[in-house]
Design a protein around this motif. Sequence first.
Motif, PDB file in Angstrom:
ATOM      1  N   LYS A 108      -4.411  -8.767  -2.327  1.00  0.00           N
ATOM      2  CA  LYS A 108      -4.007 -10.122  -2.703  1.00  0.00           C
ATOM      3  C   LYS A 108      -5.093 -11.127  -2.320  1.00  0.00           C
ATOM      4  O   LYS A 108      -4.874 -12.329  -2.302  1.00  0.00           O
ATOM      5  CB  LYS A 108      -2.681 -10.501  -2.066  1.00  0.00           C
ATOM      6  CG  LYS A 108      -2.647 -10.499  -0.547  1.00  0.00           C
ATOM      7  CD  LYS A 108      -1.255 -10.906  -0.073  1.00  0.00           C
ATOM      8  CE  LYS A 108      -1.159 -10.924   1.447  1.00  0.00           C
ATOM      9  NZ  LYS A 108       0.195 -11.277   1.937  1.00  0.00           N
ATOM     10  N   TYR A 125      -3.989   0.716  -2.427  1.00  0.00           N
ATOM     11  CA  TYR A 125      -3.529  -0.607  -2.012  1.00  0.00           C
ATOM     12  C   TYR A 125      -3.693  -1.625  -3.136  1.00  0.00           C
ATOM     13  O   TYR A 125      -4.594  -1.532  -3.972  1.00  0.00           O
ATOM     14  CB  TYR A 125      -4.293  -1.077  -0.769  1.00  0.00           C
ATOM     15  CG  TYR A 125      -5.788  -1.218  -0.966  1.00  0.00           C
ATOM     16  CD1 TYR A 125      -6.367  -2.447  -1.321  1.00  0.00           C
ATOM     17  CD2 TYR A 125      -6.634  -0.120  -0.791  1.00  0.00           C
ATOM     18  CE1 TYR A 125      -7.739  -2.575  -1.495  1.00  0.00           C
ATOM     19  CE2 TYR A 125      -8.003  -0.235  -0.966  1.00  0.00           C
ATOM     20  CZ  TYR A 125      -8.550  -1.464  -1.320  1.00  0.00           C
ATOM     21  OH  TYR A 125      -9.913  -1.589  -1.507  1.00  0.00           O
ATOM     22  N   VAL A 126      -2.771  -2.601  -3.128  1.00  0.00           N
ATOM     23  CA  VAL A 126      -2.824  -3.724  -4.060  1.00  0.00           C
ATOM     24  C   VAL A 126      -3.347  -4.924  -3.277  1.00  0.00           C
ATOM     25  O   VAL A 126      -2.653  -5.435  -2.390  1.00  0.00           O
ATOM     26  CB  VAL A 126      -1.434  -4.023  -4.647  1.00  0.00           C
ATOM     27  CG1 VAL A 126      -1.504  -5.237  -5.586  1.00  0.00           C
ATOM     28  CG2 VAL A 126      -0.880  -2.806  -5.372  1.00  0.00           C
ATOM     29  N   LYS A 175      -8.456   3.220  -1.998  1.00  0.00           N
ATOM     30  CA  LYS A 175      -8.595   2.961  -3.429  1.00  0.00           C
ATOM     31  C   LYS A 175      -7.721   1.782  -3.843  1.00  0.00           C
ATOM     32  O   LYS A 175      -6.494   1.823  -3.654  1.00  0.00           O
ATOM     33  CB  LYS A 175      -8.222   4.205  -4.237  1.00  0.00           C
ATOM     34  CG  LYS A 175      -8.443   4.064  -5.736  1.00  0.00           C
ATOM     35  CD  LYS A 175      -8.227   5.358  -6.453  1.00  0.00           C
ATOM     36  CE  LYS A 175      -8.424   5.197  -7.958  1.00  0.00           C
ATOM     37  NZ  LYS A 175      -9.766   4.688  -8.298  1.00  0.00           N
ATOM     38  N   ALA A 176      -8.354   0.745  -4.388  1.00  0.00           N
ATOM     39  CA  ALA A 176      -7.605  -0.422  -4.868  1.00  0.00           C
ATOM     40  C   ALA A 176      -6.960  -0.102  -6.216  1.00  0.00           C
ATOM     41  O   ALA A 176      -7.568   0.544  -7.075  1.00  0.00           O
ATOM     42  CB  ALA A 176      -8.545  -1.613  -5.008  1.00  0.00           C
ATOM     43  N   VAL A 177      -5.710  -0.549  -6.395  1.00  0.00           N
ATOM     44  CA  VAL A 177      -4.977  -0.354  -7.653  1.00  0.00           C
ATOM     45  C   VAL A 177      -4.292  -1.666  -8.027  1.00  0.00           C
ATOM     46  O   VAL A 177      -4.079  -2.544  -7.179  1.00  0.00           O
ATOM     47  CB  VAL A 177      -3.936   0.777  -7.537  1.00  0.00           C
ATOM     48  CG1 VAL A 177      -4.603   2.128  -7.305  1.00  0.00           C
ATOM     49  CG2 VAL A 177      -2.941   0.497  -6.399  1.00  0.00           C
ATOM     50  N   GLU A 178      -3.952  -1.808  -9.298  1.00  0.00           N
ATOM     51  CA  GLU A 178      -3.285  -3.022  -9.748  1.00  0.00           C
ATOM     52  C   GLU A 178      -1.829  -3.063  -9.323  1.00  0.00           C
ATOM     53  O   GLU A 178      -1.274  -4.135  -9.054  1.00  0.00           O
ATOM     54  CB  GLU A 178      -3.395  -3.145 -11.272  1.00  0.00           C
ATOM     55  CG  GLU A 178      -4.814  -3.384 -11.762  1.00  0.00           C
ATOM     56  CD  GLU A 178      -4.863  -3.610 -13.263  1.00  0.00           C
ATOM     57  OE1 GLU A 178      -3.777  -3.558 -13.918  1.00  0.00           O
ATOM     58  OE2 GLU A 178      -5.958  -3.836 -13.797  1.00  0.00           O
ATOM     59  N   SER A 179      -1.196  -1.902  -9.259  1.00  0.00           N
ATOM     60  CA  SER A 179       0.213  -1.827  -8.857  1.00  0.00           C
ATOM     61  C   SER A 179       0.514  -0.428  -8.360  1.00  0.00           C
ATOM     62  O   SER A 179      -0.263   0.514  -8.592  1.00  0.00           O
ATOM     63  CB  SER A 179       1.129  -2.181 -10.035  1.00  0.00           C
ATOM     64  OG  SER A 179       0.972  -1.233 -11.084  1.00  0.00           O
ATOM     65  N   SER A 192       0.833  -1.195   0.000  1.00  0.00           N
ATOM     66  CA  SER A 192       0.000   0.000   0.000  1.00  0.00           C
ATOM     67  C   SER A 192       0.869   1.247   0.000  1.00  0.00           C
ATOM     68  O   SER A 192       2.078   1.183   0.278  1.00  0.00           O
ATOM     69  CB  SER A 192      -0.922   0.013   1.227  1.00  0.00           C
ATOM     70  OG  SER A 192      -0.157   0.103   2.428  1.00  0.00           O
TER      71      SER A 192
END
Length: 513
Positions: A453, A450-451, A479-483, A432
């Motif tokens: 899993k 954050y990424v 906010k979720a992100v891919e990377s 994150s």
Amino acid sequence: MDAIFDQGPPPPCPVPFNLAAYVLAHASALRAKTALSVISPEGADSWTYGALEAAVLGAATGLLEQGLIPGDRLLMRLGNSVEFPICYLAAIAAGIIPVPTSPLLTQTEVSRIAEEIEPELIVAEAGVAVPANPPCSVLEAEAFRASYGLAPARYALGDPESPAYIVYTSGTSGQPRAVTHAHRAIWARRMMWDGWYGLTEDDRLMHAGSFNWTYTLGTGLLDPWSRGATALIPAKGVTPDQLGGLIETHDATMFAASPGVYRQLLRTPPGRCLALRHGLSAGEKLPDATRAAWTAATGTPVYEAFGMSECSTFVSGSPSRPAPPGTLGYPQDGRRVAVLGENGPVPFGEPGVLGIAHGDPGLMLCYWGAEAETAARFDGPWFLTGDLVSMAPDGALAYLGRADDMMNAGGIRVSPIEIENVLNAHPNIAESAAAEVLVKADTTVIAVFYVPKGPVEPAELERHAAENLARYKCPRIYKAVESLPKNPNGKLLRRHLREAYETARSEASDPRA
């Protein structure tokens, strides 16, 4: 010419010296004068100078009777009540080192602090978290109050260079740092009387913060008392829309608050109060729109100050020397500051890191138990603030941002690493990054990217953060992100996240997009 501004050395601190004795030096001559009024729309609970000093010295006796000796640490876990400044001054009067902490800290956070400073006593109010396994006795606030009537202790006069108190600030390491200040720190605050406040014995200074905020403790209480003035503090439960009325009812001559409080207060703006001379602002940059709205409503200016936990406020505008537009103001009389590049001071007008002369009387002694980190903040004769500025030939300083990724939460600096460490401990988070983002004109909040899993909802992350972080540190946006963006060496580029978020938000709100 090099961007160095030297306002001349301040008067030397007296020897022997005690911070609490200095703050209450007017008590004998002003025994019947009101030192403090805790105010609300229902009225005021007032303390005279005589009653205040009697409570402080009685409580100092009580702490000594608990078995504490000079040099011991006392962890303060108190809420928004007058017990906070009384406990603080009582400890210092007896030579004990108080460690004031925010009541919002979680048990995890305060346990870490107790492990670091090894207190000999904790003074705690009901409902405020204490360490999971307290390393010492816990004195309840009610029992502490009972000591006010004890025989007065004598002030423990000594070396002004000796440790007086410890305050915590977040740092780039991700762990809050224990900033250790000497007794002389209060003597250095004299430079603010003319350099920021225009403070006199006749003033009635109203601070909108709670007792347990260090900004309130210094500007709202200790400085007025050191000058023989009257401090006005809103009672617990007073709302921003009530502040304007209290300013007028209690004839406040100055009003101090953070920019966020000014913004809330101006939703129901105060009128033009005859007694009010000006406002004071610190903690974060005051937006120009907020300043203009205050002046339009009250007919008075706002003087802004810039500082840090390691040195309090040392740059400001004042009634005698207002800050030029677009600047923080000037170094106060007695300060020596410089704008530093890789090879020392840079020319006027060039950007660099703001440095404070090592000999500044308000500068901290050290980070408690962190010699290497203390040394890292000094560059030869200068203490490095981490703030980017430029200096005009007349000494006015323009703020250009932080040299690192530190964030601001309502006037309190917060390290992104501290937040990231908590979020990364969640089993369904790979990594994150936290950043301060603009959500509307003049308003920023803490966001975390954050990424994942595994399956995880923002509400779950909110609960996880709330269990491990003080409320003011908790992100407002998840906010979720891919990377996460990183440079070739793997360093996290938090600024890229902030810029991308703000650009996307701007485009989404633009009707032409």
